[in-house]
Design a protein around this motif. Structure first.
Motif, short mmCIF file in Angstrom:
data_model
loop_
_atom_site.label_atom_id
_atom_site.label_comp_id
_atom_site.label_asym_id
_atom_site.label_seq_id
_atom_site.Cartn_x
_atom_site.Cartn_y
_atom_site.Cartn_z
N ALA A 132 -21.38 -7.96 48.00
CA ALA A 132 -21.40 -7.17 46.77
C ALA A 132 -21.88 -8.07 45.64
O ALA A 132 -22.12 -9.26 45.83
N SER A 133 -22.02 -7.48 44.45
CA SER A 133 -22.27 -8.27 43.25
C SER A 133 -20.94 -8.52 42.55
O SER A 133 -20.07 -7.64 42.53
N TYR A 134 -20.79 -9.72 41.99
CA TYR A 134 -19.57 -10.09 41.29
C TYR A 134 -19.95 -10.40 39.84
O TYR A 134 -20.81 -11.23 39.57
N GLY A 137 -15.09 -23.61 28.67
CA GLY A 137 -15.85 -22.36 28.74
C GLY A 137 -16.28 -22.07 30.17
O GLY A 137 -17.44 -21.73 30.44
N TYR A 138 -15.33 -22.15 31.09
CA TYR A 138 -15.66 -22.13 32.52
C TYR A 138 -14.63 -21.34 33.29
O TYR A 138 -13.42 -21.44 33.05
N SER A 139 -15.14 -20.56 34.25
CA SER A 139 -14.29 -19.83 35.16
C SER A 139 -14.93 -19.84 36.53
O SER A 139 -16.14 -20.04 36.67
N TYR A 140 -14.13 -19.65 37.56
CA TYR A 140 -14.69 -19.39 38.88
C TYR A 140 -13.87 -18.33 39.59
O TYR A 140 -12.67 -18.15 39.33
N LEU A 141 -14.54 -17.63 40.48
CA LEU A 141 -13.91 -16.66 41.37
C LEU A 141 -14.03 -17.22 42.78
O LEU A 141 -15.12 -17.57 43.23
N THR A 166 -23.57 -12.02 40.23
CA THR A 166 -23.91 -12.85 41.38
C THR A 166 -23.84 -11.99 42.63
O THR A 166 -22.79 -11.42 42.93
N THR A 167 -24.95 -11.89 43.34
CA THR A 167 -24.97 -11.11 44.58
C THR A 167 -24.55 -12.01 45.73
O THR A 167 -25.20 -13.03 46.00
N VAL A 168 -23.46 -11.66 46.38
CA VAL A 168 -22.95 -12.41 47.53
C VAL A 168 -23.29 -11.65 48.80
O VAL A 168 -22.97 -10.46 48.92
N THR A 169 -23.94 -12.36 49.72
CA THR A 169 -24.26 -11.78 51.02
C THR A 169 -23.43 -12.51 52.07
O THR A 169 -23.48 -13.74 52.16
N VAL A 170 -22.67 -11.76 52.84
CA VAL A 170 -21.86 -12.33 53.91
C VAL A 170 -22.57 -12.08 55.23
O VAL A 170 -22.88 -10.92 55.57
N ILE A 217 -17.74 -18.68 43.09
CA ILE A 217 -18.74 -18.21 42.14
C ILE A 217 -18.35 -18.72 40.76
O ILE A 217 -17.29 -18.40 40.23
N ASN A 218 -19.23 -19.53 40.18
CA ASN A 218 -18.96 -20.12 38.88
C ASN A 218 -19.50 -19.26 37.75
O ASN A 218 -20.52 -18.57 37.90
#
Lengths: 114, 109
Positions: free
Chosen positions: B84-86, B69-73, B103-107, B20-21
């Protein structure tokens, strides 16, 4: 340890009425915050308090007021509610001077203004 | 002002990896946080980066590049409970956080 508690869990309020959302923390954190969360907009800061006796305005303060009489309590008051204040409200707290100073969130209050 | 962008939704399969960026433009920077929020619940703290590089915590890792100015999980070995939402959040020079929209992640099985 309870952490942060909020009351009520949910509420339906008539437009024009006033309401106070309660928030209490038992972690002795200096800083406390109020956010509202709306679909597609994320969490937005309403008001904050860096320490007991002080408060500050966040991103969306209009229509809301807060007080911080002591370390543990940080109530949020809507003086005259409007439908656009329908939202989920989260209270949070954080310590100052620690490693991360991450914010800990309460369970939220779901408010509907009709 | 603060501008924090992250994708709205992502879908992945159980056991897979998802990244997730988060990009940000803020008036001050004193750390970047990732929070997890399950539907109907409060956000909970996942990770914190203040220096460039990768922080690893079990199946979750977070990366920061301050110059970009960038991160990712990064979520590895996805499990159904990771749906969940991140939330990406930037702390300004004080102690206030500015959040992205999440960001809503659906597994999927």
């Amino acid at each position: 340890t309870a952490g942060i508690t909020q009351a009520p869990t949910s509420q339906i309020l008539a437009a024009g009425r006033s309401m106070t959302l309660r928030c209490t923390q038992d972690m002795r954190h200096n800083a406390m915050y109020w956010y509202r969360q709306d679909l597609g907009l994320g969490l937005r800061l309403i008001h904050y308090s860096n320490t007991a006796g002080t408060t500050g305005k966040g991103e969306v303060p209009d229509g809301y007021s807060v007080s911080r009489a002591n370390t543990d309590d940080f109530p949020l008051t809507l003086a005259s509610a409007v439908p656009s204040q329908t939202s989920v409200y989260f209270c949070a707290s954080s310590e100052r001077g620690g490693d991360y100073n991450e914010q800990f969130f309460g369970p939220g209050t779901r408010l509907t203004v009709l | 002002g603060q501008n924090i962008d992250q994708p709205t939704e992502m879908t992945a399969t159980e056991g897979a990896i998802v990244q997730i960026n988060c990009t940000y433009q803020t008036s001050g920077f004193n750390g970047l946080f990732w929070y997890q929020q399950h539907a109907g619940e409060a956000p909970t703290f996942l990770s914190y980066n203040v220096l460039d590089g990768l922080e690893e915590k079990g199946r979750f890792s977070s990366f920061l590049s301050r110059s970009k100015g960038y991160s990712y999980l990064l979520l590895k070995e996805l499990q159904m409970k990771d749906s969940a939402s991140y939330l990406c959040a930037v702390r300004d020079g004080g102690y206030k956080l500015s959040f992205g929209a999440g960001t809503t992640v659906t597994v999927r099985a």
